[in-house]
Write a protein that holds these residues in place. Structure first.
Motif, mmCIF file in Angstrom:
data_model
loop_
_atom_site.group_PDB
_atom_site.id
_atom_site.type_symbol
_atom_site.label_atom_id
_atom_site.label_comp_id
_atom_site.label_asym_id
_atom_site.label_seq_id
_atom_site.Cartn_x
_atom_site.Cartn_y
_atom_site.Cartn_z
ATOM 1 N N ASP A 120 0.727 -1.111 0.057
ATOM 2 C CA ASP A 120 -0.161 -0.008 -0.004
ATOM 3 C C ASP A 120 0.956 1.276 -0.020
ATOM 4 O OD1 ASP A 120 -2.283 -1.583 0.109
ATOM 5 O OD2 ASP A 120 -2.070 -1.861 2.190
ATOM 6 N N VAL A 121 1.909 1.054 0.658
ATOM 7 C CA VAL A 121 2.878 2.365 0.690
ATOM 8 C C VAL A 121 3.455 2.576 -0.606
ATOM 9 C CG1 VAL A 121 4.940 3.260 1.593
ATOM 10 C CG2 VAL A 121 3.784 2.034 3.130
ATOM 11 N N GLY A 122 3.797 1.433 -1.224
ATOM 12 C CA GLY A 122 4.290 1.588 -2.869
ATOM 13 C C GLY A 122 3.339 1.945 -3.741
ATOM 14 N N ARG A 123 2.010 1.508 -3.534
ATOM 15 C CA ARG A 123 0.939 2.102 -4.501
ATOM 16 C C ARG A 123 0.753 3.679 -4.202
ATOM 17 N NH1 ARG A 123 -1.028 -2.979 -3.619
ATOM 18 N NH2 ARG A 123 -2.241 -2.602 -1.849
ATOM 19 N N LEU A 124 0.848 4.051 -2.998
ATOM 20 C CA LEU A 124 0.658 5.530 -2.541
ATOM 21 C C LEU A 124 1.808 6.301 -3.340
ATOM 22 C CD1 LEU A 124 -0.678 8.024 -1.332
ATOM 23 C CD2 LEU A 124 0.391 7.539 0.878
ATOM 24 N N ALA A 125 3.095 5.841 -3.403
ATOM 25 C CA ALA A 125 4.250 6.497 -3.958
ATOM 26 C C ALA A 125 3.877 6.571 -5.582
ATOM 27 C CB ALA A 125 5.573 5.662 -3.653
ATOM 28 N N ASP A 126 3.619 5.723 -5.988
ATOM 29 C CA ASP A 126 3.169 5.470 -7.525
ATOM 30 C C ASP A 126 1.992 6.610 -7.765
ATOM 31 O OD1 ASP A 126 4.971 3.541 -7.848
ATOM 32 O OD2 ASP A 126 3.511 1.894 -7.922
#
Length: 318
Positions: A120-126
């Protein structure tokens, strides 16, 4: 030519606030709610709401529990805010306020929702990487959900700064201190957070200014130190301003700091000089103090209040 004059508001901590009015409420005893109202809340959403008052495009993002989505979507639609949230699973994050008008007490219960995972952290960064080119500013606000590493705001900010994004950071505690290494353009600590960032207590004006200079020396472009009824110190380049608000009847302090953030960024987007940015930030905060946090003030009231702030120049910039 830079990106359009819009703002991304990152809401780390959105939740649904349920406010129930119960006369003579007592724990361990059944009660009947006279009324119940719900609203989407959280610092990032409050920033987005206040930012929308100024007429600039606003996109809100962050993590959201799936069951909270209808309430948050209604909140955004009513204010003309675009939403690009990252869902983190079923469930709901709820703050329940039980208001007793007889005893004049409020009981608050926090019901935590699901926690963001590493993906979820990676998706927010994207999502931020996609949104940044279409917005001039990115504002990160609020505490992190339980279990999220303190380094997440820092790691989100670094690529934004590298891409030329203007970032304003307003998060508490260890995440704030860690994120300073990413050199966001602006930060808004209170006195305690400022002291924690430099590793010592700051009380006097001289101590505050020395701590501000230290942060700017570390690569922060602008520091806004909120000091409650004493106003705020605004620092950028060589400017150091103490802006004190007028006396006002306080309906609620919730959202006043978020209004200050929105007013300051709006001043920047309007190409105001630094003093007028500080005045607009203070006026927005003062107008928020005079009303319920769920209803941001109108633009005319904010602009009219700019003249009421008292500005003391501590150092003049170039």
């Amino acid at each position: 030519m830079g990106p359009p004059p819009g703002v991304v508001a990152v809401a780390f901590d959105p939740f649904v606030e349920l406010t129930a009015t119960v006369e003579s409420f007592a724990a361990g005893r059944a009660g009947q709610a006279r009324s119940v109202r719900s609203s989407a809340r959280g610092k990032g959403l409050d920033v987005a709401a206040h930012m929308s008052v100024f007429g600039f495009p606003v996109t809100a993002t962050g993590w959201i529990c799936l069951d909270d989505r209808p309430v948050v979507d209604r909140f955004l639609d009513q204010r003309g805010i675009a939403g690009r949230f990252v869902p983190i699973g079923a469930g709901s994050r709820i703050r329940l306020n039980v208001v007793d008008p007889v005893d004049r007490r409020i009981t608050v219960l926090e019901l935590p929702g699901p926690r963001p995972e590493a993906g979820d952290v990676g998706r927010l960064a994207d999502t931020l990487a996609e949104l940044a080119p279409a917005h001039r500013w990115c504002i990160l606000s609020g505490g992190l959900p339980p279990g999220v590493p303190d380094t997440v705001p820092r790691d989100l900010i670094r690529p934004l700064v590298a891409a030329g994004q203007r970032v304003l950071l307003d998060v508490p505690g260890a995440p704030f201190r860690a994120a300073l290494d990413a050199c966001p353009f602006a930060v808004k600590p209170n006195l305690d957070e400022l002291g924690e960032a430099v590793g010592r207590r700051v009380c006097t004006e001289g101590e505050i200014l020395a701590a501000v200079d230290e942060l700017i020396g570390r690569g922060i472009g602008c520091v806004i130190v909120s000091m409650g009824a004493d106003g705020a110190i605004f620092a950028e380049d060589g400017w150091r301003l103490h802006v004190r608000p007028p006396a006002v009847v306080v309906a609620s302090t919730a959202g006043a700091g978020d209004a200050m953030v929105a007013g300051f960024v709006a001043g920047k987007l309007r190409d105001y000089g630094f003093e007028d940015c500080a005045r607009l930030a203070t006026a927005a905060s003062v107008c928020a103090l005079g009303r319920d946090a769920a209803r941001p003030p109108d633009l005319r009231a904010i602009e009219a209040a700019m003249k009421d702030a008292t500005v003391r120049v501590l150092a003049a910039g170039r």
